[in-house]
Write a protein that holds these residues in place. Sequence first.
Motif, PDB file in Angstrom:
ATOM      1  N   LEU A 140       0.839  -1.204   0.000  1.00  0.00           N
ATOM      2  CA  LEU A 140       0.000   0.000   0.000  1.00  0.00           C
ATOM      3  C   LEU A 140       0.872   1.252   0.000  1.00  0.00           C
ATOM      4  N   ILE A 141       1.932   1.231   0.814  1.00  0.00           N
ATOM      5  CA  ILE A 141       2.796   2.414   0.919  1.00  0.00           C
ATOM      6  C   ILE A 141       3.491   2.691  -0.417  1.00  0.00           C
ATOM      7  N   CYS A 142       3.931   1.624  -1.081  1.00  0.00           N
ATOM      8  CA  CYS A 142       4.663   1.872  -2.339  1.00  0.00           C
ATOM      9  C   CYS A 142       3.718   2.005  -3.536  1.00  0.00           C
ATOM     10  N   PRO A 174       0.224   8.139  -2.329  1.00  0.00           N
ATOM     11  CA  PRO A 174       1.015   7.285  -3.235  1.00  0.00           C
ATOM     12  C   PRO A 174       0.667   7.545  -4.701  1.00  0.00           C
ATOM     13  N   SER A 175       1.689   7.811  -5.475  1.00  0.00           N
ATOM     14  CA  SER A 175       1.519   8.143  -6.900  1.00  0.00           C
ATOM     15  C   SER A 175       2.887   7.980  -7.557  1.00  0.00           C
ATOM     16  N   GLU A 176       2.980   8.385  -8.841  1.00  0.00           N
ATOM     17  CA  GLU A 176       4.290   8.286  -9.496  1.00  0.00           C
ATOM     18  C   GLU A 176       5.313   9.216  -8.835  1.00  0.00           C
ATOM     19  N   LYS A 177       4.801  10.293  -8.173  1.00  0.00           N
ATOM     20  CA  LYS A 177       5.726  11.226  -7.496  1.00  0.00           C
ATOM     21  C   LYS A 177       6.346  10.559  -6.267  1.00  0.00           C
ATOM     22  N   THR A 178       5.539   9.826  -5.509  1.00  0.00           N
ATOM     23  CA  THR A 178       6.095   9.168  -4.312  1.00  0.00           C
ATOM     24  C   THR A 178       6.962   7.973  -4.720  1.00  0.00           C
TER      25      THR A 178
END
Lengths: 276, 235
Positions: B49-51, B68-72
């Motif tokens: 979930l975090i990643c 969480p998204s492509e930025k994270t």
Amino acid sequence: MLGKIIKQEFKGTWKFFAVSFSAFTLAVIALRLTVEPYMSNINSPGILGTVFFIIMLLAFIVITALFSFTPTLVNVIRFYKTTVTTRGYLTHTLPVSTDKLILGKLIVASLWQLLTTLYAVAAFVILFFSLNIFDPYLIGYDLTSVIGRIITADSKAFATVILIIVSSFITMISAVLKFYCAMSIGQSFNKNKVLFSILAYLGIHIICSIVGTCFGVSTTITLQLNTFTPQMMEILISILKAFFMPAIKLIVIDLAFAAAYYILTRHFLKNKLNLS
Amino acid sequence: MNNILEIRGLTKNFGSKNVLNDINLSIERGRITGLLGPNGAGKTTLLKLICGLIKESSGEILIDGLHPSEKTKAIVSFLPDKDYFSGSERVIDTVDFFADFYKDFNKGKAISLLQSLNIDINAKFKTLSKGMRERVQLILTMSREAALYLLDEPIGGVDPAARDYILHTIMTNYNPNAAVIISTHLINEVENILDDVIFLKHGSVLLHKSVDGIRENEGKSVDAYFREVYGNMYF
């Protein structure tokens, strides 16, 4: 990032296509060289020449069918391996949006499909033109003048030719997305992911066939075909003119299907990813 | 803001099965946290979930203030407990792949670490042993200057010598301003490198304390405390 996905997709697939294109080229050259001695006089080929011509035609169809199937096979395996197997742990943790991921794969898959189609068409033209099969004396008309006539004589017929080309391209993209969609649905199950992907594909295919039939594309063509005139050129132009509206319908339906496949693929990969 | 990770009211259901239930956590930068719990406690689900591999059913995850998204994903370095290499791929191809996609990837460091293990960077993965492939995966993960490292069972199923190497690699290569979360049930092996621990049980956080706090307040090691807390699960 889209450019990087495209680059990686090319890197991951070019070797398969290098083999496929090379094998197809060698097969066509071998076919041409084998049949040449029997077709030295194309105007009166004789029984042996005719038999060999038919064999060559059939062999070409088989080879081309195998060659044309390569992109589908490669693209399906590539998508499956990189997105829904353990490789997905890497793919889906890249700093890339789901949209760019799907688009990158779709662009490369469509380009390989397009290149394969164009290469097969070019091989057909070169192979058969080199044997003077399209000699005006032999087929009763000059093919180039027929094409020229379609372009100049009737704008609606010419527009239909363009629409058919556009439609073919959209159908090709839609077909790739249909596989993506089926695999994305199939991976969401805990077990038997491949089986559920196949079932999803069949399900989608049946639904789309029903929807396509409901729009009555084929019926319209059948009705319009009754308006043919007896002259061959006029028949051809009539067919093209008759196909104008169905071609537009086909494009609209294929675009709608492609959009639906894309939305479903995106939804399942973004929200229902189930990597085991 | 010193917290790299904030989790509020996080719940994850798979169908009717509740896997994570109302998780609330804050992880500070510069801390190494052990995510501890028996099999099926929800450790891997929480890391996924975090990643951003899977979506929460409810609640919120914030990484450096972002969902969480492509930025994270650009600042989170994730080591899954699965091998994701393709057998026909060369080690250097994957190194280049990481260098291509992650701005924070240190290619020189990765190659140096691979060479220290005598791994031929031109070798194909199918020629490497399972243990070597796991080490390559760890090296790639730790060669990023990430803000948050998520390591899922990095020492599970490896021999003691390999464990030492893995823990040494983690300790000597992580970005000191980053947070590290290590999921494991081999507590004794990792206890000495942890600053904090999170005990997960049946998808809920049982406790989130510093290792020093447990030793001082409970008068025992984390491993002994873990056995005390979870012991009655098996009897």
